[in-house]
Motif scaffolding. Structure first.
Motif, PDB file in Angstrom:
ATOM      1  N   HIS A  66       0.816  -1.177   0.000  1.00 48.08           N
ATOM      2  CA  HIS A  66       0.016  -0.081   0.020  1.00 48.08           C
ATOM      3  C   HIS A  66       0.836   1.247   0.068  1.00 48.08           C
ATOM      4  N   GLU A  67       1.896   1.267   0.707  1.00 50.59           N
ATOM      5  CA  GLU A  67       2.851   2.492   0.735  1.00 50.59           C
ATOM      6  C   GLU A  67       4.251   1.992   1.015  1.00 50.59           C
ATOM      7  N   PRO A  68       5.333   2.901   0.575  1.00 50.95           N
ATOM      8  CA  PRO A  68       6.747   2.340   0.694  1.00 50.95           C
ATOM      9  C   PRO A  68       6.955   2.084   2.353  1.00 50.95           C
ATOM     10  N   GLU A  69       7.634   0.984   2.520  1.00 49.75           N
ATOM     11  CA  GLU A  69       7.991   0.273   3.877  1.00 49.75           C
ATOM     12  C   GLU A  69       9.242   0.018   3.848  1.00 49.75           C
ATOM     13  N   GLY A  70      10.041   0.089   4.934  1.00 51.90           N
ATOM     14  CA  GLY A  70      11.459  -0.608   5.049  1.00 51.90           C
ATOM     15  C   GLY A  70      12.515   0.396   4.856  1.00 51.90           C
ATOM     16  N   HIS A  71      13.367   0.360   5.907  1.00 52.68           N
ATOM     17  CA  HIS A  71      14.530   1.238   5.895  1.00 52.68           C
ATOM     18  C   HIS A  71      15.794   0.701   6.118  1.00 52.68           C
ATOM     19  N   GLY A  72      15.855  -0.565   6.067  1.00 50.03           N
ATOM     20  CA  GLY A  72      17.180  -1.742   6.058  1.00 50.03           C
ATOM     21  C   GLY A  72      17.373  -2.226   4.894  1.00 50.03           C
ATOM     22  N   ASP A  73      17.777  -3.654   5.189  1.00 52.71           N
ATOM     23  CA  ASP A  73      18.119  -4.545   4.087  1.00 52.71           C
ATOM     24  C   ASP A  73      17.149  -4.701   2.997  1.00 52.71           C
ATOM     25  N   VAL A  74      15.837  -4.713   3.598  1.00 54.36           N
ATOM     26  CA  VAL A  74      14.670  -5.100   2.699  1.00 54.36           C
ATOM     27  C   VAL A  74      13.744  -3.854   2.695  1.00 54.36           C
ATOM     28  N   ARG A  75      13.412  -3.344   1.539  1.00 53.99           N
ATOM     29  CA  ARG A  75      12.382  -2.637   1.244  1.00 53.99           C
ATOM     30  C   ARG A  75      11.230  -2.976   0.328  1.00 53.99           C
ATOM     31  N   VAL A  76       9.947  -2.397   0.678  1.00 49.22           N
ATOM     32  CA  VAL A  76       8.775  -2.942  -0.219  1.00 49.22           C
ATOM     33  C   VAL A  76       8.002  -1.707  -0.624  1.00 49.22           C
ATOM     34  N   ARG A  77       7.506  -1.528  -1.773  1.00 58.37           N
ATOM     35  CA  ARG A  77       6.517  -0.261  -2.265  1.00 58.37           C
ATOM     36  C   ARG A  77       5.574  -0.910  -3.442  1.00 58.37           C
ATOM     37  N   PRO A  78       4.620  -0.304  -3.469  1.00 54.29           N
ATOM     38  CA  PRO A  78       3.690  -0.619  -4.531  1.00 54.29           C
ATOM     39  C   PRO A  78       4.119   0.034  -5.907  1.00 54.29           C
ATOM     40  N   TYR A  79       3.835  -0.508  -6.769  1.00 50.91           N
ATOM     41  CA  TYR A  79       4.236   0.124  -8.394  1.00 50.91           C
ATOM     42  C   TYR A  79       2.842   0.025  -9.040  1.00 50.91           C
ATOM     43  N   GLY A  80       2.271   1.132  -8.908  1.00 54.40           N
ATOM     44  CA  GLY A  80       0.764   0.930  -9.576  1.00 54.40           C
ATOM     45  C   GLY A  80      -0.059  -0.250  -8.717  1.00 54.40           C
ATOM     46  N   TYR A  81      -1.071  -0.578  -9.085  1.00 61.55           N
ATOM     47  CA  TYR A  81      -1.914  -1.538  -8.349  1.00 61.55           C
ATOM     48  C   TYR A  81      -1.396  -2.829  -8.680  1.00 61.55           C
ATOM     49  N   GLU A  82      -0.988  -3.108  -9.869  1.00 62.43           N
ATOM     50  CA  GLU A  82      -0.559  -4.562 -10.266  1.00 62.43           C
ATOM     51  C   GLU A  82       0.714  -5.157  -9.803  1.00 62.43           C
ATOM     52  N   ARG A  83       1.662  -4.214  -9.703  1.00 58.51           N
ATOM     53  CA  ARG A  83       2.988  -4.826  -9.232  1.00 58.51           C
ATOM     54  C   ARG A  83       3.363  -4.293  -7.911  1.00 58.51           C
ATOM     55  N   THR A  84       4.615  -4.933  -7.274  1.00 65.26           N
ATOM     56  CA  THR A  84       4.893  -4.521  -6.163  1.00 65.26           C
ATOM     57  C   THR A  84       6.550  -4.761  -6.357  1.00 65.26           C
ATOM     58  N   VAL A  85       7.185  -3.489  -5.793  1.00 65.56           N
ATOM     59  CA  VAL A  85       8.832  -3.471  -5.876  1.00 65.56           C
ATOM     60  C   VAL A  85       9.408  -4.270  -4.470  1.00 65.56           C
ATOM     61  N   LEU A  86      10.142  -5.004  -4.695  1.00 63.87           N
ATOM     62  CA  LEU A  86      10.949  -5.434  -3.285  1.00 63.87           C
ATOM     63  C   LEU A  86      12.455  -5.081  -3.763  1.00 63.87           C
TER      64      LEU A  86
END
Length: 138
Positions: A66-86
């Motif tokens: 739903h929103e950018p998360e993470g500040h360490g070794d792993v970070r996750v964020r949405p990329y539109g509705y269809e994809r998620t970036v890790l």
């Protein structure tokens, strides 16, 4: 009922060398480690030529839809509705992968059916874990 969930996902490496259009990665959840998920990448997809496994918080993966998360070794964020970036950060460099968000949602739904969010602590055996720590300290 199984205590482990494994789900293959198609991950797309961004700026991969050698260029691979997609990687058959795997998401893994084990009730015995209820706060964590693992994502494993096969040997051909890594610079070292060996399988690589990243472990990170289940709630990080869920929030990152739903929103950018993470500040360490792993970070996750949405990329539109269809994809998620890790993003996976290591001393050797950073790997950025795209995964279809519906695959992550399906995985998280399965983990929640196994261990509901907010009830992870019920899976932990604190007495056993404390006894192990004390035994190792002696």
């Amino acid at each position: 009922m199984s205590t482990v969930i494994e789900q293959p996902v198609e991950a797309r490496l961004v700026a991969a060398a050698p260029r691979m259009p997609s990687i058959p990665a795997k998401l893994h959840y084990d009730r015995s480690d209820p706060f964590a998920v693992r994502m494993t990448f096969p040997a051909p997809a890594t610079l070292e030529g060996v399988e690589v496994c990243w472990t990170f918080a289940r709630d990080l993966l869920a929030a990152g839809l739903h929103e950018p998360e993470g500040h360490g070794d792993v970070r996750v964020r949405p990329y539109g509705y269809e994809r998620t970036v890790l993003e996976f950060h290591a001393p050797e460099g950073t790997a950025v992968v795209h995964v279809r968000s519906h695959e992550i949602r399906r995985f998280l739904d399965a983990t929640s059916a196994l261990v509901p969010v907010g009830l992870e602590h019920l899976q932990l055996d604190m007495d056993h874990d404390l006894a192990e720590l004390i035994r190792d300290a002696c």
